[in-house]
Write an enzyme that holds these catalytic residues in place. Sequence first.
Site, mmCIF file in Angstrom:
data_model
loop_
_atom_site.group_PDB
_atom_site.id
_atom_site.type_symbol
_atom_site.label_atom_id
_atom_site.label_comp_id
_atom_site.label_asym_id
_atom_site.label_seq_id
_atom_site.Cartn_x
_atom_site.Cartn_y
_atom_site.Cartn_z
ATOM 1 C CE LYS A 1 5.032 12.157 14.912
ATOM 2 N NZ LYS A 1 3.687 12.186 14.290
ATOM 3 N N GLY B 1 1.500 19.586 3.995
ATOM 4 C CA GLY B 1 2.876 19.300 4.405
ATOM 5 C C GLY B 1 3.588 18.389 3.427
ATOM 6 C CG ASP C 1 -2.194 22.853 5.779
ATOM 7 O OD1 ASP C 1 -1.554 21.788 5.697
ATOM 8 O OD2 ASP C 1 -1.718 23.896 6.281
ATOM 9 C CB ILE C 2 -3.451 25.631 10.021
ATOM 10 C CG1 ILE C 2 -3.965 26.705 10.975
ATOM 11 C CG2 ILE C 2 -1.957 25.772 9.752
ATOM 12 C CD1 ILE C 2 -3.439 26.589 12.381
ATOM 13 C CG LEU D 1 3.018 11.762 4.487
ATOM 14 C CD1 LEU D 1 3.707 10.779 3.541
ATOM 15 C CD2 LEU D 1 2.922 11.171 5.887
ATOM 16 C CE1 TYR E 1 7.636 14.589 14.684
ATOM 17 C CE2 TYR E 1 9.742 13.462 14.512
ATOM 18 C CZ TYR E 1 8.473 13.713 14.023
ATOM 19 O OH TYR E 1 8.052 13.088 12.876
#
Length: 320
Positions: free
Chosen positions: A151, A16, A39-40, A18, A147
Amino acid sequence: MLSFTMERVLIIGAAGQLGSELTQALVTIYGGDNVIATDIQPQALEKFDYCRTKVLDVMDKEAVKGLVKTENVKQIYHLAAVLSATGEKNPLFAWQLNMDSLLSVLELAREEKLDKIYWPSSIAVFGPNTPKVNTPQYCVKEPNTVYGISKQAGERWCEYYFQKYGVDVRSLRYPGLIGYKSLPGGGTTDYAVDIYHKAIAGEHFVSFLKEDTYLPMMYMPDAIKATLNLMHAPRENVKIRSSYNLAAISFSPKEIFESIKIHYPDFSISYAPDFRQAIADSWPDSIDDSRAREDWGWEHEYSLEKMTEDILKHLPSYSF
Ligand code: SER
């Protein structure tokens, strides 16, 4: 630092925005043999030719656990998440992915007595009833995106696992992250990356936020520095175990456009706000990050002008 150098580090969601840059930084500290980028998406891992890689679905608890045990992993950077704009399109999936994955990583850290966990939080934990300017560390938080809700709940779980089980979990509430080496995916702050790509392609830019929408933002080198500083701070200096407010710069679409126009005088912009405007309107304009500065010496380096100069210097010759 030396005592960390041999530790095995697992990065979940490494491909991703980041992770792409953090993985590089972690390899310079721990070495390519000790860093496992996962990662997927198999193709997304191809860029990591300087460290170990593995296809991994964070929702597959047994696979994550198996990898941690067989590779003697000591630290996990859990970066996989559905971001704010994408989350609104499939709220239940966003909740499931963001929460289940965090809980399984925290549980694994407890069971396997891992040394450290990193988990990113976000300015999305704040909501419309939060003070907008210089938003304090502790204040009303009533996020209204899935989201943000995930979080905020995640922060509570991090603090809970630290207090109840001593899990050394550390976290930052990132502002919008801007870099030229990777592309963001599905966030409300993505416009501030896309705008540079349009400028160097010689194209007109249509902003999905209004010209005067201020949001807290940060250049990627500052975000990487903050993450590594927090993760390498002595345990006792990390006094906040939910997530630290973190800040650098704050600007509007009009201001970032003007900073680019100095270098590309023909660049043009128009504004067509969409559903992401309401998300941006619910978030702070700027953040008070004095606790990060006091507890572990956080200092940012890049202003808007310095970031724009650096991106426009490097992006044209950068290949993805
Ligand atoms: N950049 C993220 C987003 O826009 C905020 O953490 O969703």
